[in-house]
Design a protein around this motif. Structure first.
Motif, short mmCIF file in Angstrom:
data_model
loop_
_atom_site.label_atom_id
_atom_site.label_comp_id
_atom_site.label_asym_id
_atom_site.label_seq_id
_atom_site.Cartn_x
_atom_site.Cartn_y
_atom_site.Cartn_z
N LYS A 350 0.89 -1.24 0.14
CA LYS A 350 0.00 -0.06 -0.11
C LYS A 350 0.87 1.08 0.12
O LYS A 350 1.85 1.15 0.64
N GLY A 351 0.42 2.29 -0.80
CA GLY A 351 1.14 3.53 -0.91
C GLY A 351 1.69 4.02 -2.04
O GLY A 351 1.89 5.27 -2.20
N LEU A 352 2.38 2.96 -2.93
CA LEU A 352 2.83 3.51 -4.30
C LEU A 352 2.02 2.85 -5.30
O LEU A 352 1.41 1.85 -5.24
N GLN A 353 2.05 3.47 -6.50
CA GLN A 353 1.55 2.98 -7.66
C GLN A 353 2.65 2.60 -8.85
O GLN A 353 3.47 3.44 -8.92
N ASP A 354 2.44 2.06 -9.89
CA ASP A 354 3.19 1.66 -11.02
C ASP A 354 3.32 2.93 -11.91
O ASP A 354 2.29 3.57 -12.06
N GLY A 355 4.55 3.24 -12.27
CA GLY A 355 4.86 4.20 -12.80
C GLY A 355 5.43 5.70 -12.22
O GLY A 355 5.97 6.45 -12.83
N GLU A 356 5.16 5.44 -10.81
CA GLU A 356 5.56 6.85 -10.03
C GLU A 356 7.15 6.78 -9.89
O GLU A 356 7.69 5.81 -10.08
N ASP A 357 7.59 7.91 -9.65
CA ASP A 357 9.05 7.95 -9.78
C ASP A 357 9.58 8.37 -7.95
O ASP A 357 8.95 9.05 -7.40
N VAL A 358 10.39 7.48 -7.49
CA VAL A 358 10.87 7.65 -6.25
C VAL A 358 12.36 8.03 -6.22
O VAL A 358 13.24 7.48 -7.16
N ILE A 359 12.97 8.82 -5.14
CA ILE A 359 14.27 9.04 -5.20
C ILE A 359 15.07 7.88 -4.65
O ILE A 359 14.69 7.31 -3.70
N VAL A 360 16.17 7.45 -5.39
CA VAL A 360 16.94 6.33 -4.93
C VAL A 360 18.29 6.92 -4.15
O VAL A 360 19.32 6.33 -3.50
N GLU A 361 18.74 8.18 -4.78
CA GLU A 361 20.12 8.78 -4.51
C GLU A 361 19.83 10.26 -4.17
O GLU A 361 19.05 10.91 -5.03
N GLY A 362 20.64 10.90 -3.32
CA GLY A 362 20.55 12.18 -3.17
C GLY A 362 19.29 12.55 -2.06
O GLY A 362 19.01 13.57 -1.93
N LEU A 363 18.94 11.52 -1.08
CA LEU A 363 17.72 11.92 -0.37
C LEU A 363 18.15 12.98 0.86
O LEU A 363 17.48 13.60 1.23
N GLN A 364 19.35 13.09 1.20
CA GLN A 364 20.00 14.10 2.00
C GLN A 364 19.83 15.64 1.67
O GLN A 364 19.95 16.27 2.44
N LYS A 365 19.69 15.67 0.09
CA LYS A 365 19.67 16.93 -0.43
C LYS A 365 18.39 17.65 -0.26
O LYS A 365 18.26 18.70 -0.52
#
Length: 396
Positions: A350-365
């Motif tokens: 639950k919480g995400l859908q196919d095709g959405e963009d999530v951050i995998v690097e640079g989270l601290q920025k």
């Protein structure tokens, strides 16, 4: 005149310079506008969905498909070892040899005794035959005839006993040669040549077959009963079939799939579990008996679920969440409910859908609400390695 005025009134000089400075500053502010900070660049991954089934993980133990502990059945000096420890030996191959001298002597003695007993039997048979011819004419008494009959019977028993002694001596002599009962891998030898070994000695060596390999695990009684009920109601085996996989102690996935081989016929009353056993191919010998492994049982009935990289998942006081990039390149925090872990990915319930963009690097920025510059990346679903989306696929 202006110069004269400046000399006459020093305070007027400072007033004039101040007004000039203010005028110049105002002109500069009109000409130079403040610069906006550039949006930070972060790596994003576009979510994809895959077919995922319900699953369970079990702590399991590996066992040899077949195992034989080689022991000495007679006592004597260990004379020979005809194999290399850790090698594969063939069925019937001579592995160890105990000094046979004592047993050869015992066999010769038993055979000599048998020969003597047979001679005595032949003599008793002849005497009894003569007695039968004479008793009718009254030449011998009934008591002598009975004695000869008894002697003949005792001679027969003595021969049978001597024959058994010969067989035992032959058997003991055969035990001085220890052969492989089946083809398999043999382990370490626990006794060196020259040691005296016998029936009370420890195991000499262990012979095993590890292809296939057994994996034993335990299931709660309630889960097992539910499985049986489902199996009985279904006419299609595919509706109840499960895929079995292994995760090895080094956390790597075993490439071969297994199958259920055995289920115990009773419940462990102390634990409330039933023991099950799976069978896996092991041609390369990667899995050794006695390993602790993780057995993964997954239903063949699967549904579409979004997979999110582990690198994108964070955890706060309210639980796990990811940072999502919307169509306006703005960052949004999204709480998620996660299911099973599949290598470097999490299945999202639950919480995400196919095709959405999530951050995998640079989270601290970044933080929620900030505009970012998205750099599209790909994530290896097995290893979790992040690479440029435009980079060529690695050669196999």
């Amino acid at each position: 005149m202006l110069k004269h005025l400046f000399e006459k009134n020093q305070s007027g000089k400072f007033i004039f310079l101040s007004v000039l400075t203010l005028a110049l500053t105002a002109c500069g502010q009109k000409d130079v506008a403040p610069k906006k900070a550039p949006a930070p660049a972060v790596s994003v991954y576009q979510l994809k969905s895959e077919k995922v089934g319900s699953y369970r993980e079990f702590v399991a133990r590996t066992e040899a498909y077949k195992e034989a502990n080689l022991r000495a059945r007679v006592e004597g000096e260990l004379l020979e070892r005809n194999f290399r420890e850790g090698s594969v030996v063939n069925k019937g191959q001579v592995l160890l040899r105990i000094d046979p001298a004592e047993f050869n002597t015992a066999l010769a003695s038993a055979k000599a005794d048998l020969s003597s007993r047979k001679s005595a039997l032949d003599n008793a048979i002849r005497n009894l035959k003569r007695a039968k011819d004479l008793i009718g004419d009254g030449y011998i008494s009934q008591s002598d005839f009975d004695r000869l009959t008894t002697e003949e019977s005792q001679a027969k028993s003595a021969v049978e006993s001597a024959q058994a002694a010969v067989k035992k001596a032959e058997l003991d002599l055969s035990y001085t040669t220890i052969v492989a009962p089946f083809t398999g891998s043999i382990g370490k030898v626990n006794y060196d040549i020259g040691n005296i070994i016998g029936p009370n000695s420890n195991v000499l060596a262990t012979l095993t077959i590890t292809d296939p390999i057994y994996v034993s695990f335990q299931v709660e009684e309630s889960v097992y009963v539910s499985y049986l009920q489902t199996h009985q109601k279904s006419n299609n085996a595919a509706n109840v079939a499960i895929d079995l996989a292994l995760r090895l102690p080094n956390n790597s996935a075993y490439p071969e799939k297994g199958r259920l081989d055995f289920a115990d016929t009773k419940i462990d009353q102390g634990m409330g579990t039933v023991e099950l056993r799976a069978e896996f191919p092991n041609a390369d010998g990667i899995i050794l008996p006695g390993l602790f492994v993780t057995l993964i049982a997954e239903s063949t009935i699967k549904s579409d679920m979004v997979l999110v990289p582990q690198a994108a998942v964070q955890e706060g006081q309210q639980g796990k969440f990811v940072l999502v990039v919307d169509d306006n390149s703005l960052v949004k925090q999204r709480p998620v409910e996660l299911g099973r872990r599949i290598n470097a990915m999490w299945a999202v319930e639950k919480g995400l859908q196919d095709g959405e963009d999530v951050i995998v690097e640079g989270l601290q920025k970044v933080r929620p609400g900030v505009e970012i510059k998205a750099v599209m990346k790909t994530v290896d679903a097995i290893t979790g390695v992040i690479t440029d989306a435009s980079a060529p696929a690695p050669k196999s």
